[in-house]
Structure formats: structure tokens, C-alpha cells
Design a protein around this motif. Structure first.
Motif, PDB file in Angstrom:
ATOM      1  N   GLY A 204      -6.144   1.790  12.337  1.00 43.83           N
ATOM      2  CA  GLY A 204      -6.614   2.927  11.549  1.00 43.83           C
ATOM      3  C   GLY A 204      -5.503   3.475  10.670  1.00 43.83           C
ATOM      4  N   HIS A 205      -5.812   3.731   9.420  1.00 41.01           N
ATOM      5  CA  HIS A 205      -4.811   4.209   8.464  1.00 41.01           C
ATOM      6  C   HIS A 205      -5.521   4.923   7.315  1.00 41.01           C
ATOM      7  N   VAL A 206      -4.716   5.576   6.484  1.00 38.97           N
ATOM      8  CA  VAL A 206      -5.219   6.183   5.249  1.00 38.97           C
ATOM      9  C   VAL A 206      -4.471   5.537   4.105  1.00 38.97           C
ATOM     10  N   ASP A 207      -5.164   5.156   3.047  1.00 38.17           N
ATOM     11  CA  ASP A 207      -4.480   4.614   1.860  1.00 38.17           C
ATOM     12  C   ASP A 207      -4.118   5.793   0.969  1.00 38.17           C
ATOM     13  N   ARG A 208      -2.853   6.221   1.102  1.00 41.81           N
ATOM     14  CA  ARG A 208      -2.470   7.433   0.377  1.00 41.81           C
ATOM     15  C   ARG A 208      -1.335   7.187  -0.601  1.00 41.81           C
TER      16      ARG A 208
ATOM     17  N   TYR B  30      -9.456   8.231   7.434  1.00 39.29           N
ATOM     18  CA  TYR B  30      -8.951   7.162   8.310  1.00 39.29           C
ATOM     19  C   TYR B  30      -9.981   6.048   8.403  1.00 39.29           C
ATOM     20  N   HIS B  31      -9.500   4.830   8.310  1.00 38.85           N
ATOM     21  CA  HIS B  31     -10.392   3.676   8.453  1.00 38.85           C
ATOM     22  C   HIS B  31      -9.591   2.498   8.981  1.00 38.85           C
ATOM     23  N   GLY B  32     -10.267   1.507   9.501  1.00 38.07           N
ATOM     24  CA  GLY B  32      -9.574   0.340  10.043  1.00 38.07           C
ATOM     25  C   GLY B  32     -10.568  -0.744  10.427  1.00 38.07           C
TER      26      GLY B  32
ATOM     27  N   VAL C  61      -9.316  -3.247  -3.838  1.00 40.86           N
ATOM     28  CA  VAL C  61      -8.800  -2.974  -5.185  1.00 40.86           C
ATOM     29  C   VAL C  61      -8.845  -1.479  -5.505  1.00 40.86           C
ATOM     30  N   ARG C  62      -7.783  -0.999  -6.109  1.00 42.72           N
ATOM     31  CA  ARG C  62      -7.665   0.442  -6.358  1.00 42.72           C
ATOM     32  C   ARG C  62      -7.217   0.752  -7.781  1.00 42.72           C
ATOM     33  N   GLN C  63      -7.326   2.031  -8.143  1.00 47.38           N
ATOM     34  CA  GLN C  63      -6.745   2.518  -9.402  1.00 47.38           C
ATOM     35  C   GLN C  63      -5.668   3.523  -9.011  1.00 47.38           C
TER      36      GLN C  63
HETATM   37 FE   LIG Z   1      -7.340   0.711   3.837  1.00 50.92          FE
END
Ligand SMILES: [Fe+2]
Ligand SMILES: O=C(O)CCC(=O)C(=O)O
Length: 393
Positions: free
Chosen positions: A279-283, A336-338, A375-377
Motif C-alpha cells: 500500500g502506498h500513495v503516489d505523491r 492509499y492503494h496496492g 501513466v501520470r501527468q
Molecule cells: Fe500507485
């Protein structure tokens, strides 16, 4: 679930479980957060997890019967509170009452597009000039590990460091906590030194064929610095291939998002069936709201997504090949997701060997794998990152 309990793998896991828990009473640690409890539950190989609380929309889709029947794992179409959106493109999209900003696009990719993206991930993308987890430790030929494996499977790939016996190779992605990026913290985070990681002196020389299952990630676009968990903008940006950018724009085009979306960073995750993603946050993205597009290929997985802390009970979702999720807005992008579990033997028939030589190596790889393209911006609309001409683009 009857057939799982008959398999050799299950019996092995059961023996191992009984051995390791012989003198230990079965109980949950009272300090575990709801997110951790859910991770533990779905990670377990013995007993195998009960998926009756896992949302699995494919089980209600008549066009996916073969796919669902082939694997023994199945969740339920009514396991979470979802609402169907009516999208302009006439595709199915679902939103969740418990996670505002999360959109699930089941079966978004055609079977042929799924194959195309598998080829793209392994053959075209996981190679120079894009970075992979193996590059820190190995001198991988510039055509990339997959193409090396295809032409010379027994070619030995050499470690970068001289051998020693004192340090060990950490293999999977390491997760450390980091300061959330934002327009306010951008300058300070950019100034933090981002030294090159140290090659491990204990990794063995290995033939390309033996390194293939150790491929864990390939970077997309802006370079991510794993040591600080921030982007290293000084390295410039690799071109984000139209193959994937186009899929992402199409996915975002089906959800209610009226602002700019231009994918410029991300990661391709390669999972073997034993792998998990904590579990993590993409920050690390400066923009904390713009859509993140996550594409699932190969074996299915249990994906957990909760809220801004691990104290929120996550919703479990069964992601199958061809499904896409889009995470946008402040509640979802910092949730949070994982991935506590890749579900073995769930490769859909349309990705299995089809008698064509060209597809055979991909289907063999996929038998024990899942690929996720994430994929992110990075920057919000109108934000000037003040970058000089990047060296690579
Ligand atoms: Fe993620
Ligand atoms: O594999 C997945 O579905 C999620 C991957 C993910 O969360 C990430 O790469 O940050």
C-alpha cells in the motif's frame, strides 16, 4: 475453490504454513490498520483468500464468460457500491461511492490492443533509453533484456559492480515515505541531491533467460529517482510513446474530466505471480489531481484502494486483463492503494499461445505474469517548472 486445494502448489503452501505457524496462535495484530489487515488477507496463500467481497464486474459480463471460467478465482459483481456512468463513447464506466475520483473501465481494451501493449511493454519500452530496475545492477545490452533474450537467451548479462559478499540485492520496488510534491514544495524538492543508486556487488552474472523474471519496472517519461521518491527533472524527459499516450487519452476521454491531460511520466510494472505491491500513495507528481491511468494486462490481480490514511478500509477490486482504472481528483490521487495478490492461472484465453510463433514467447512470459502500465501527468495546467532545455527530448 475445490480445485485450488488439489494443486501441488496449494499443498506445498499448506505444509509451509503449518510448519511456520506450528506454535503460534492465529490472531490479528491489534496495531494493524484496516488497510494492512486487507493486505494480509489477500496476500495469504494458505488458506487461499475468499474473494466474495472483491468487486469483479467481469462475472456479470456475458462476453467475458470464457475468461472468468478459465481461472478458478472469482469475485462478485455486487461486492462494492458502484454506479454506472453513461459515457459519450458508449463504453462502460463505474464510479465508487467510497472513493470519489476513481473510475473503473472494465474490458476497455480490445483483445488485439492488449496484445499490442504487451509487445510494447516488453519489446519496445523496457530498454534504453528508458530505465529499468535491472540497469542499476546489470549492464543490460542497449536493445533491452527482452530482445536480448529473444535473440540470445543464454547470453550472460554481467553485473556492474565487482563481486563481494557483504551487501544484498533488494530486488523489488522499495517503498519509503516522501514529502508530497506540490507547486509549493517543487523548488525545494528539485534541489534535493539525487545521487545515482549503488550497483549491488552480490548479484550473480545471469543468462538473459534467467533475468527475465527479475524485470520489475521500466520508467516512462520524466525520470523517477527511487532513492528520494521524487522525479529528477535534471535528466530531462523521455518521449512518451503515442502507443500508450493514445490509450490514456481515450480512457480519460470517457470520464468527467474537462481540464488538460497530457501524460508525461509513469512506470510499467512487471509482476510475477508471487509479487505484491505494498500500500502506498503516489505523491511525487506536482499536480495532485490530474488523472492517473492504470492499465492491467495478463493475469488478474486484487487491487485495494482506500483513502488518505491506512485507517480507511479499502475496497478490493479484481482487475483483469484489458481493464483500466483512472484515478483523479484530490481524494483519489492521494489515496492509499496496492496490489496484495496476483491471481495465478488467470491468463485469459485470448492471451494464451495461439499457434503463432510470433506470440509464443509473450504467451509463455504471461503464464506467470501481470503487466501494469501506470501513466501520470506531473505538472498542473499553467505551471512553469522553470526547466532548462532537457538533454533527451
Ligand atoms: Fe500507485
Ligand atoms: O499494478 C497496479 O495495478 C498498481 C500499480 C501502482 O499503484 C503504481 O505503480 O504506483
Amino acid at each position: 475453490m475445490a480445485s485450488i486445494t488439489q494443486t501441488a502448489a496449494y499443498k506445498r503452501a499448506r505444509r509451509q504454513h503449518l510448519k511456520s505457524t506450528r506454535n503460534r496462535p492465529e490472531q490479528l495484530d491489534p496495531h494493524w490498520t484496516p488497510f494492512r489487515i486487507a493486505e494480509k488477507k489477500y496476500k495469504s496463500h494458505f488458506p487461499p483468500p475468499d474473494l466474495s467481497n472483491v468487486l469483479d464486474l467481469a462475472t456479470a459480463d456475458t462476453s467475458r464468460v470464457d475468461e472468468v471460467e478459465k481461472g478458478v478465482w472469482r469475485g462478485r459483481p455486487d461486492a462494492a457500491e458502484v454506479r454506472q456512468l453513461f459515457t459519450s463513447a458508449g463504453r462502460q464506466a463505474y464510479v465508487f461511492s467510497s472513493v470519489p475520483g476513481l473510475v473503473l473501465l472494465p474490458s476497455f481494451l480490445s483483445q488485439e490492443t492488449q496484445k499490442e501493449l504487451v509487445r510494447w511493454s516488453l519489446r519496445d519500452h523496457a530498454r534504453y533509453p528508458n530505465e529499468t530496475n535491472l540497469d542499476t545492477h546489470y549492464t543490460v545490452p542497449s536493445e533491452g533484456l527482452w530482445n536480448t533474450f529473444r535473440t540470445s537467451p543464454s547470453l550472460v548479462v554481467t553485473p556492474r559492480a565487482a563481486p563481494s559478499t557483504t551487501r544484498s540485492f533488494s530486488g523489488p520496488r522499495e517503498l519509503i515515505s516522501n514529502v508530497p510534491a506540490s507547486p509549493a514544495t517543487y523548488s525545494a524538492l528539485s534541489a534535493v541531491p539525487k545521487p545515482d543508486p549503488t550497483p549491488s556487488p552480490t548479484v550473480p552474472p545471469l543468462p538473459a533467460s534467467a533475468l527475465i523474471p527479475r524485470l520489475r519496472w521500466a520508467n516512462i517519461g520524466w525520470f523517477y529517482h527511487w532513492g528520494t521518491k521524487q522525479y529528477d527533472f535534471t535528466r530531462g524527459k523521455q518521449v512518451v510513446s503515442e502507443t500508450i499516450a493514445d490509450v490514456c487519452r481515450q480512457a480519460v476521454g470517457t470520464i468527467p474530466w474537462n481540464e488538460v491531460f497530457e501524460p508525461d511520466a509513469g512506470i510499467v510494472n512487471f509482476y510475477q505471480t508471487k509479487d505484491t505491491l505494498m500500500g502506498h500513495v503516489d505523491r511525487s507528481e506536482v499536480c495532485a489531481t490530474s488523472p492517473l491511468v492504470s492499465v492491467s494486462l495478463g493475469n488478474a490481480a486484487v487491487f485495494l484502494i482506500g483513502g488518505l490514511t491506512r485507517d480507511i478500509d479499502p475496497v478490493p477490486i479484481l482487475l483483469r486483463s484489458g481493464d483500466i482504472i483512472v484515478m483523479s481528483g484530490p481524494a483519489c490521487r492521494r489515496a492509499y492503494h496496492g496490489v496484495p495478490r496476483i491471481l495465478e492461472n488467470t491468463l485469459p484465453v485470448h492471451l494464451a499461445a495461439d499457434g503463432m510463433d510470433e506470440w509464443l514467447p509473450y504467451s509463455t512470459y504471461l503464464e506467470t505474469s501481470r503487466i501494469n502500465i501506470n501513466v501520470r501527468q506531473v505538472f498542473p495546467k499553467g505551471f512553469d517548472p522553470g526547466l532548462k532545455a532537457p538533454p533527451h527530448s
